[in-house]
Write a protein that holds these residues in place. Sequence first.
Motif, PDB file in Angstrom:
ATOM      1  N   GLN A 195      16.899 104.105  -9.647  1.00 32.13           N
ATOM      2  CA  GLN A 195      16.764 105.400  -9.033  1.00 32.13           C
ATOM      3  C   GLN A 195      15.254 105.385  -8.742  1.00 32.13           C
ATOM      4  OE1 GLN A 195      19.329 106.701  -7.407  1.00 32.13           O
ATOM      5  NE2 GLN A 195      20.235 104.980  -7.938  1.00 32.13           N
ATOM      6  N   VAL A 196      14.350 104.781  -8.248  1.00 25.29           N
ATOM      7  CA  VAL A 196      12.972 105.144  -8.143  1.00 25.29           C
ATOM      8  C   VAL A 196      12.928 105.798  -6.644  1.00 25.29           C
ATOM      9  CG1 VAL A 196      10.903 104.031  -7.583  1.00 25.29           C
ATOM     10  CG2 VAL A 196      12.413 103.087  -9.050  1.00 25.29           C
ATOM     11  N   MET A 197      13.322 105.584  -5.915  1.00 28.83           N
ATOM     12  CA  MET A 197      13.520 106.057  -4.214  1.00 28.83           C
ATOM     13  C   MET A 197      14.476 105.275  -3.802  1.00 28.83           C
ATOM     14  SD  MET A 197       9.531 105.800  -3.092  1.00 28.83           S
ATOM     15  CE  MET A 197       9.492 107.281  -2.318  1.00 28.83           C
ATOM     16  N   ASP A 198      15.173 105.923  -2.636  1.00 25.37           N
ATOM     17  CA  ASP A 198      16.367 105.263  -1.930  1.00 25.37           C
ATOM     18  C   ASP A 198      16.104 103.912  -1.492  1.00 25.37           C
ATOM     19  OD1 ASP A 198      15.896 105.241   1.064  1.00 25.37           O
ATOM     20  OD2 ASP A 198      15.434 107.454   0.541  1.00 25.37           O
ATOM     21  N   THR A 199      17.013 103.161  -1.088  1.00 28.48           N
ATOM     22  CA  THR A 199      16.806 101.753  -0.875  1.00 28.48           C
ATOM     23  C   THR A 199      15.850 101.506   0.384  1.00 28.48           C
ATOM     24  OG1 THR A 199      19.049 101.000  -1.778  1.00 28.48           O
ATOM     25  CG2 THR A 199      18.004  99.530  -0.334  1.00 28.48           C
ATOM     26  N   THR A 200      16.302 102.357   1.436  1.00 25.83           N
ATOM     27  CA  THR A 200      15.308 102.172   2.560  1.00 25.83           C
ATOM     28  C   THR A 200      13.679 102.427   2.241  1.00 25.83           C
ATOM     29  OG1 THR A 200      17.062 102.813   4.043  1.00 25.83           O
ATOM     30  CG2 THR A 200      14.790 102.871   4.896  1.00 25.83           C
ATOM     31  N   ALA A 201      13.364 103.354   1.218  1.00 23.14           N
ATOM     32  CA  ALA A 201      12.183 103.719   0.935  1.00 23.14           C
ATOM     33  C   ALA A 201      11.364 102.625   0.141  1.00 23.14           C
ATOM     34  CB  ALA A 201      12.302 105.070   0.364  1.00 23.14           C
ATOM     35  N   THR A 202      12.195 102.184  -0.537  1.00 27.33           N
ATOM     36  CA  THR A 202      11.585 101.176  -1.609  1.00 27.33           C
ATOM     37  C   THR A 202      11.407 100.030  -0.728  1.00 27.33           C
ATOM     38  OG1 THR A 202      12.820 101.754  -3.325  1.00 27.33           O
ATOM     39  CG2 THR A 202      12.129  99.685  -3.405  1.00 27.33           C
ATOM     40  N   ALA A 203      12.222  99.523   0.068  1.00 24.98           N
ATOM     41  CA  ALA A 203      12.219  98.365   1.042  1.00 24.98           C
ATOM     42  C   ALA A 203      10.901  98.449   1.939  1.00 24.98           C
ATOM     43  CB  ALA A 203      13.516  97.965   1.664  1.00 24.98           C
ATOM     44  N   LEU A 204      10.917  99.560   2.566  1.00 29.14           N
ATOM     45  CA  LEU A 204       9.767  99.771   3.428  1.00 29.14           C
ATOM     46  C   LEU A 204       8.129  99.725   2.589  1.00 29.14           C
ATOM     47  CD1 LEU A 204       8.712 100.663   6.058  1.00 29.14           C
ATOM     48  CD2 LEU A 204       8.980 103.114   5.474  1.00 29.14           C
ATOM     49  N   CYS A 205       8.223 100.164   1.503  1.00 27.71           N
ATOM     50  CA  CYS A 205       7.000 100.014   0.612  1.00 27.71           C
ATOM     51  C   CYS A 205       6.911  98.529   0.322  1.00 27.71           C
ATOM     52  CB  CYS A 205       7.174 100.965  -0.635  1.00 27.71           C
ATOM     53  SG  CYS A 205       6.799 102.694  -0.445  1.00 27.71           S
ATOM     54  N   GLN A 206       7.992  97.878   0.113  1.00 25.90           N
ATOM     55  CA  GLN A 206       7.664  96.463  -0.359  1.00 25.90           C
ATOM     56  C   GLN A 206       7.269  95.658   0.850  1.00 25.90           C
ATOM     57  OE1 GLN A 206      11.380  94.441  -0.925  1.00 25.90           O
ATOM     58  NE2 GLN A 206      10.605  93.014  -2.446  1.00 25.90           N
ATOM     59  N   ASP A 207       7.737  96.038   1.941  1.00 26.18           N
ATOM     60  CA  ASP A 207       7.531  95.076   3.213  1.00 26.18           C
ATOM     61  C   ASP A 207       5.893  95.429   3.754  1.00 26.18           C
ATOM     62  OD1 ASP A 207       9.918  94.178   3.442  1.00 26.18           O
ATOM     63  OD2 ASP A 207      10.544  95.634   5.214  1.00 26.18           O
ATOM     64  N   ASN A 208       5.569  96.649   3.011  1.00 20.31           N
ATOM     65  CA  ASN A 208       4.050  97.092   3.605  1.00 20.31           C
ATOM     66  C   ASN A 208       2.943  97.055   2.433  1.00 20.31           C
ATOM     67  OD1 ASN A 208       4.225  98.010   6.531  1.00 20.31           O
ATOM     68  ND2 ASN A 208       6.021  98.613   5.773  1.00 20.31           N
ATOM     69  N   HIS A 209       3.615  96.186   1.313  1.00 20.78           N
ATOM     70  CA  HIS A 209       2.833  96.239   0.099  1.00 20.78           C
ATOM     71  C   HIS A 209       1.957  97.639  -0.313  1.00 20.78           C
ATOM     72  CE1 HIS A 209       3.313  92.098   1.629  1.00 20.78           C
ATOM     73  NE2 HIS A 209       2.509  92.674   2.609  1.00 20.78           N
ATOM     74  N   MET A 210       2.953  98.592  -0.385  1.00 16.17           N
ATOM     75  CA  MET A 210       2.648 100.068  -0.770  1.00 16.17           C
ATOM     76  C   MET A 210       2.963 100.128  -2.532  1.00 16.17           C
ATOM     77  SD  MET A 210       1.172 102.854  -0.025  1.00 16.17           S
ATOM     78  CE  MET A 210       0.980 102.602   1.673  1.00 16.17           C
ATOM     79  N   GLY A 233       3.518 107.030 -16.481  1.00 13.61           N
ATOM     80  CA  GLY A 233       4.682 106.738 -15.439  1.00 13.61           C
ATOM     81  C   GLY A 233       4.815 105.065 -15.447  1.00 13.61           C
ATOM     82  N   THR A 234       5.479 104.831 -14.367  1.00 10.21           N
ATOM     83  CA  THR A 234       5.622 103.589 -14.018  1.00 10.21           C
ATOM     84  C   THR A 234       5.140 103.151 -12.685  1.00 10.21           C
ATOM     85  OG1 THR A 234       7.901 103.584 -15.207  1.00 10.21           O
ATOM     86  CG2 THR A 234       7.673 101.837 -13.526  1.00 10.21           C
ATOM     87  N   VAL A 235       4.564 101.933 -12.538  1.00 13.07           N
ATOM     88  CA  VAL A 235       3.883 101.493 -11.392  1.00 13.07           C
ATOM     89  C   VAL A 235       5.075 100.413 -10.827  1.00 13.07           C
ATOM     90  CG1 VAL A 235       2.005 100.361 -10.072  1.00 13.07           C
ATOM     91  CG2 VAL A 235       1.868 101.875 -12.420  1.00 13.07           C
ATOM     92  N   VAL A 236       5.107 100.539  -9.533  1.00 10.62           N
ATOM     93  CA  VAL A 236       6.267  99.708  -8.917  1.00 10.62           C
ATOM     94  C   VAL A 236       5.388  98.894  -7.955  1.00 10.62           C
ATOM     95  CG1 VAL A 236       8.281  99.121  -7.477  1.00 10.62           C
ATOM     96  CG2 VAL A 236       7.976 101.323  -9.055  1.00 10.62           C
ATOM     97  N   VAL A 237       5.477  97.697  -8.095  1.00  9.54           N
ATOM     98  CA  VAL A 237       4.233  96.663  -7.379  1.00  9.54           C
ATOM     99  C   VAL A 237       5.139  95.386  -6.942  1.00  9.54           C
ATOM    100  CG1 VAL A 237       2.268  97.416  -8.236  1.00  9.54           C
ATOM    101  CG2 VAL A 237       3.502  95.657  -9.347  1.00  9.54           C
ATOM    102  N   GLU A 238       4.504  94.475  -6.077  1.00  8.51           N
ATOM    103  CA  GLU A 238       4.847  93.085  -5.978  1.00  8.51           C
ATOM    104  C   GLU A 238       4.859  92.284  -7.080  1.00  8.51           C
ATOM    105  OE1 GLU A 238       3.792  91.990  -1.688  1.00  8.51           O
ATOM    106  OE2 GLU A 238       2.022  92.978  -2.241  1.00  8.51           O
ATOM    107  N   GLU A 239       5.746  91.027  -7.115  1.00  6.45           N
ATOM    108  CA  GLU A 239       5.680  90.144  -8.084  1.00  6.45           C
ATOM    109  C   GLU A 239       4.179  89.460  -8.161  1.00  6.45           C
ATOM    110  OE1 GLU A 239       9.051  87.537  -8.420  1.00  6.45           O
ATOM    111  OE2 GLU A 239      10.003  88.585  -7.002  1.00  6.45           O
ATOM    112  N   ASP A 240       3.808  89.135  -9.379  1.00 12.83           N
ATOM    113  CA  ASP A 240       2.445  88.353  -9.474  1.00 12.83           C
ATOM    114  C   ASP A 240       2.517  87.016  -9.005  1.00 12.83           C
ATOM    115  OD1 ASP A 240       1.230  90.665 -10.902  1.00 12.83           O
ATOM    116  OD2 ASP A 240       2.206  89.996 -12.811  1.00 12.83           O
TER     117      ASP A 240
END
Length: 240
Positions: A195-210, A233-240
Amino acid sequence: MSDYLYKRVLLKLSGEALMGDGGYGIDPAVTDRLASQIKDLRNDGVEIGVVVGGGNIFRGMAGAAKGMDRAQADYMGMLATIMNALALQDAIERADIPCRVMSAIQMNEVCEPYIRRRAIRHLEKGEVVIFAAGSGNPYFTTDTAASLRACEIGADCLLKATKVDGVYDKDPVKHADAVRFDRITYHEVLVRGLQVMDTTATALCQDNHMPIIVLNIEGDNNIKRALTGEPVGTVVVEED
């Protein structure tokens, strides 16, 4: 400004964060504390956009769960976010910081309509911009609106300020053995259903490297500390 890792940020505030210790509505002491933190950041040269939820007044999904038409309930929730945005604007302006409220639903007597290029210009001039009424569409949360606005304005990161100090492997309120992540990938968040953000929000950040930073709003200068790279807190980022 050199101490900051991010020049332009989108701060997502839950409506519940504005309640303070109350069970409903807006606590002026909370908005004043937020305004003070925002003022420090702005005076240091950080450009700040804000998306605020409306759950302290009305939550669309809660209304729908009780039998209301979902779209109707969501529009009511959007109006609640406008009330919160105006309250936060008042606190920020009383702190002598210029602030604009831009709404996805036109309400010209109390705020500006959302226009992306105009919003970016306000930020460039050092004005705080509060984005109200979510995305203007039912069935989309203010988390998704925050991700969308962050991408649209070219933010360097999205800060989600909540009452929890990061992302856990399970609900820390219900489970004493819940483990907090310092860093996690979008993919793991989505696969594990965290439960970080809803799925749509997380996927949008992932797609745009946010990058997403999830932190506790009630901590001492947590927002500034996170933006300067401290392990808050926690940082959510792309895989290394």
